[in-house]
Scaffold this active site. Structure first.
Site, PDB file in Angstrom:
ATOM      1  N   LEU A  61       0.817  -1.209   0.000  1.00 38.94           N
ATOM      2  CA  LEU A  61       0.000   0.000   0.000  1.00 38.94           C
ATOM      3  C   LEU A  61       0.854   1.264   0.000  1.00 38.94           C
ATOM      4  O   LEU A  61       0.509   2.253  -0.645  1.00 38.94           O
ATOM      5  CB  LEU A  61      -0.931  -0.004   1.226  1.00 38.94           C
ATOM      6  CG  LEU A  61      -2.034  -1.070   1.241  1.00 38.94           C
ATOM      7  CD1 LEU A  61      -2.796  -1.030   2.559  1.00 38.94           C
ATOM      8  CD2 LEU A  61      -2.993  -0.884   0.071  1.00 38.94           C
ATOM      9  N   TYR A 114       0.945  -9.297  16.901  1.00 39.39           N
ATOM     10  CA  TYR A 114       0.628  -8.293  15.884  1.00 39.39           C
ATOM     11  C   TYR A 114      -0.602  -7.495  16.308  1.00 39.39           C
ATOM     12  O   TYR A 114      -0.616  -6.265  16.257  1.00 39.39           O
ATOM     13  CB  TYR A 114       0.377  -8.964  14.539  1.00 39.39           C
ATOM     14  CG  TYR A 114      -0.118  -8.015  13.469  1.00 39.39           C
ATOM     15  CD1 TYR A 114       0.777  -7.207  12.774  1.00 39.39           C
ATOM     16  CD2 TYR A 114      -1.471  -7.926  13.160  1.00 39.39           C
ATOM     17  CE1 TYR A 114       0.325  -6.324  11.800  1.00 39.39           C
ATOM     18  CE2 TYR A 114      -1.932  -7.063  12.191  1.00 39.39           C
ATOM     19  CZ  TYR A 114      -1.031  -6.258  11.512  1.00 39.39           C
ATOM     20  OH  TYR A 114      -1.484  -5.381  10.556  1.00 39.39           O
ATOM     21  N   THR A 163      10.197   6.680   2.192  1.00 47.75           N
ATOM     22  CA  THR A 163      11.260   6.039   2.968  1.00 47.75           C
ATOM     23  C   THR A 163      11.116   4.520   2.951  1.00 47.75           C
ATOM     24  O   THR A 163      10.020   3.982   2.845  1.00 47.75           O
ATOM     25  CB  THR A 163      11.273   6.522   4.436  1.00 47.75           C
ATOM     26  OG1 THR A 163      10.249   5.864   5.176  1.00 47.75           O
ATOM     27  CG2 THR A 163      11.093   8.027   4.514  1.00 47.75           C
ATOM     28  N   LYS A 173      -1.045  -3.350  17.142  1.00 50.75           N
ATOM     29  CA  LYS A 173      -2.014  -2.455  16.519  1.00 50.75           C
ATOM     30  C   LYS A 173      -2.955  -1.837  17.550  1.00 50.75           C
ATOM     31  O   LYS A 173      -3.363  -0.692  17.418  1.00 50.75           O
ATOM     32  CB  LYS A 173      -2.806  -3.202  15.439  1.00 50.75           C
ATOM     33  CG  LYS A 173      -1.952  -3.622  14.236  1.00 50.75           C
ATOM     34  CD  LYS A 173      -1.297  -2.412  13.580  1.00 50.75           C
ATOM     35  CE  LYS A 173      -0.526  -2.782  12.321  1.00 50.75           C
ATOM     36  NZ  LYS A 173       0.096  -1.624  11.656  1.00 50.75           N
ATOM     37  N   THR A 228      -1.805  -7.710  -0.630  1.00 52.56           N
ATOM     38  CA  THR A 228      -0.399  -7.321  -0.641  1.00 52.56           C
ATOM     39  C   THR A 228       0.423  -8.513  -0.165  1.00 52.56           C
ATOM     40  O   THR A 228      -0.119  -9.590   0.092  1.00 52.56           O
ATOM     41  CB  THR A 228      -0.154  -6.116   0.286  1.00 52.56           C
ATOM     42  OG1 THR A 228      -0.378  -6.530   1.645  1.00 52.56           O
ATOM     43  CG2 THR A 228      -1.095  -4.965  -0.050  1.00 52.56           C
ATOM     44  N   ASN A 262       3.278   4.048   7.695  1.00 56.78           N
ATOM     45  CA  ASN A 262       2.874   2.798   7.053  1.00 56.78           C
ATOM     46  C   ASN A 262       3.832   1.641   7.341  1.00 56.78           C
ATOM     47  O   ASN A 262       3.464   0.481   7.178  1.00 56.78           O
ATOM     48  CB  ASN A 262       2.775   3.018   5.533  1.00 56.78           C
ATOM     49  CG  ASN A 262       2.492   1.751   4.772  1.00 56.78           C
ATOM     50  OD1 ASN A 262       1.438   1.144   4.911  1.00 56.78           O
ATOM     51  ND2 ASN A 262       3.467   1.320   3.957  1.00 56.78           N
ATOM     52  N   SER A 282      -3.197   1.246  10.979  1.00 58.40           N
ATOM     53  CA  SER A 282      -3.486   0.196  11.947  1.00 58.40           C
ATOM     54  C   SER A 282      -4.054  -0.995  11.185  1.00 58.40           C
ATOM     55  O   SER A 282      -3.513  -1.398  10.165  1.00 58.40           O
ATOM     56  CB  SER A 282      -4.450   0.714  13.024  1.00 58.40           C
ATOM     57  OG  SER A 282      -4.696  -0.275  14.003  1.00 58.40           O
TER      58      SER A 282
END
Length: 273
Positions: A15, A149, A33, A153, A184, A84, A135
């Site tokens: 994304l 994980y 970046t 978040k 993705t 991100n 998130s």
């Protein structure tokens, strides 16, 4: 509409890269970046001076501040930060090693925190800005075999709610993006998988079997939403992406409220007076 300057972490793929190109395509400036900026060569060739690729490991707090300083000096301001950078850690709680858990929080939580801290003085001084935190649906509704994980978040959710109240008076908006599953490589090459314990094979099979092809969104379809969010003068604190996110949250919260209400008298009595 005046062009914007957007800093996107984790812009090398997924994304982040799709959004970077979308902003560039419409005439914005992008600081992209990544740990390895070789993956940004094509965008640099296509958009020239409009994109500033910078190498960044968000786990390094000093590097985060240095990158923001360089980007701010280069473009003369930063209108939007999209935090991100992050990855998925797959494994049951018992399966997860100490290092895997610490690494997950170092990137997903502390990396986001360092970038947030580094951008606030820039946005405060210029009197405006928009911090967009990536998130997940799993930051609101948890599930098995992704516990660490999920926890990372959930930390972002709390951090960002507090942040929104703290920086509103500076003219800085905060938004949290809550995507459902998208196509993705989040669960592929970029993911980390803990060493398996056979006792959890059954719950993994059930959990992974829940995801049908129609539940996986098209990453490119998120572009209009991110552009609209970036352009909004009064952006929401939370934006759900994908058609399965809101219904899932509504069901879970309805169930939670029903249980909490059934324990209401116990809770009130615990107050003592």
């Amino acid at each position: 509409m005046k062009s914007k300057v957007i800093l996107i972490t984790g812009a090398s793929r997924g994304l982040g890269k799709i959004w970077a190109e979308a902003f560039l395509k419409r005439g914005d400036k992008v600081i992209a970046t990544a740990r390895n900026i070789d993956s940004l060569t094509e965008l640099k060739a296509a958009y020239g001076e409009a994109i500033l690729p910078l190498q960044l490991n968000v786990n390094d707090r000093g590097q985060c501040f240095a990158v923001v300083k360089q980007a701010n000096e280069h473009f003369g301001g930063i209108d939007i930060l999209i935090n991100n950078a992050g990855y998925g850690l797959f494994g049951a709680i018992e399966e997860t090693s100490e290092q895997e858990a610490r690494d997950q929080f170092d990137t997903n939580v502390f990396g986001l925190l360092w970038m947030t801290q580094s951008i606030i003085p820039v946005m405060r001084e210029q009197g405006h800005g928009h911090i967009i935190q990536i998130s997940s649906l799993l930051g609101i509704v948890s599930g098995p075999v992704l516990g660490i994980y999920n926890a990372s978040k959930w930390a972002i959710e709390a951090l960002s709610e507090s942040l929104a109240a703290e920086v509103k008076g500076f003219g800085i908006n905060v938004s949290i993006i809550e995507p459902n599953a998208f196509g993705t490589d989040w669960s592929g090459d970029s993911a980390i998988k803990a060493k398996s314990i056979a006792h959890y094979d059954g719950i993994k099979e059930t959990f992974y079997g829940y995801f049908k092809p129609e539940m996986i969104g098209y990453p490119e379809a998120t572009v209009p939403a991110i552009l609209k969010l970036a352009d909004s003068e009064q952006p929401p604190l939370r934006l759900f992406l994908g058609k399965f996110t809101l219904p899932r949250v509504q069901q879970v919260y309805a169930d939670r409220l029903a249980v909490w209400d059934s324990w209401k008298e116990v809770a009130i009595a615990a107050h003592g007076h």
